[in-house]
Motif scaffolding. Structure first.
Motif: not given
Length: 306
Positions: A260-261, A160-163, A193, A265-266
């Motif tokens: 990024w977050v 999910d590219q978040r961590s 991440p 991504l959002n």
């Protein structure tokens, strides 16, 4: 007056002589094809010319295929050439990797024997001052040539590219800290991440090295080290703005999280208002399309050296 006129005439003659030494036909050749064909570096003193994504180099040095604490990977590409300062840096960092508990380093692309645009892949890696280091801790340092062509690195970025993934270890963080703390380094590119994970445990004392860790897509299997222009390479251009300016004097952590977050991504919801019509952005040429005339003038001389 006569003396000044003589000086001008002499200067013009020197300029004409320098220009005429470069074959006009050579200047229109495709730079990637020309530089990609060389199997060895020039014998000139080490010099980097131009920028990381538009340049070339004299006197690059080949990283030995195998050393006590490293192995060069993907040997078929012949891209294990770098400025002597880069080769020294990589060997130093590989010894640091051994100190923190790895067997050493698997080292990916550095550059072609004379730098220049690459025939595939990278837009940068053109002046001997970029290098990719695998995120995969070496299992052993006696891989065959065939194994080096087929072994894959490991991704440290979640789906999910978040961590970061379970492949990420405290040793990765120690290695990046050591890599970025070296004064020869300008910046290091990592998957976002990883930057976020490093920021999670950062203290104010970490700012000087953490500032140099820059988030960039496509760096989940390796991290990309970029050195400053070495002393003596007066025609080399270090990237601007500086990392300190990019981070506004901080460590870049807040900006990374926001970009990024939140933004990437959002992305923020649309306002519902129709966008203003605009002209499409002009297509940017890829370095593989450059001719020698697009590069610093020294590069037309580099390709004509024995």
């Amino acid at each position: 007056m006569m003396r000044n006129f003589s000086v001008l005439v002499f200067g013009a003659a020197v300029l004409v002589a320098c220009v005429s030494a470069i074959d006009p036909a050579v200047s229109q050749e495709n730079a990637a094809e020309r530089f990609g064909a060389f199997r060895a570096a020039t014998t000139e003193a080490a010099q980097s010319y131009g920028t990381y994504a538009r340049g070339c180099a004299d006197g690059l040095v080949e990283l030995p295929e195998t050393g006590p604490t490293w192995q060069a990977m993907r040997l078929s590409r012949n891209r294990n050439w770098g400025h002597p300062e880069m080769i020294d840096y990589l060997q130093d960092l590989s010894r640091e990797a051994a100190r923190i508990g790895w067997a050493g380093l698997y080292i990916g692309d550095i550059g072609q024997p004379r730098g220049g645009p690459n025939t595939s892949g990278h837009a940068s890696h053109q002046i001997g001052l970029d290098a990719d280091i695998w995120m995969l801790p070496p299992g052993r340092l006696n891989l065959s040539r065939s194994e080096r062509e087929n072994l894959s690195s490991v991704s440290v970025r979640s789906e999910d590219q978040r961590s970061v993934t379970s492949a990420w270890t405290p040793q990765h963080a120690q290695l990046l800290r050591a890599a970025a703390s070296d004064p020869r380094v300008d910046r290091i590119f990592v998957t976002p991440p990883v930057k976020i994970e490093l920021c999670r445990t950062a203290t104010p004392a970490d700012t000087p090295w953490l500032q140099r860790i820059r988030p960039l897509q496509g760096h989940n299997y390796h991290f990309h080290v970029r050195l400053r222009c070495p002393a003596g390479s007066s025609n080399c251009e270090t990237q601007t703005p500086s990392v300190a300016e990019l981070s506004n004097g901080g460590n870049g952590c807040d900006a990374t999280l926001t970009w990024w977050v939140t933004d990437y991504l959002n992305p923020p919801a649309s306002t519902g208002q129709p966008a203003e019509p605009s002209e499409p952005a002009p297509r940017r040429r890829h370095p593989r399309e450059y001719t020698l005339a697009d590069l610093p003038r020294q590069c037309s001389q580099v390709v004509q050296r024995p």
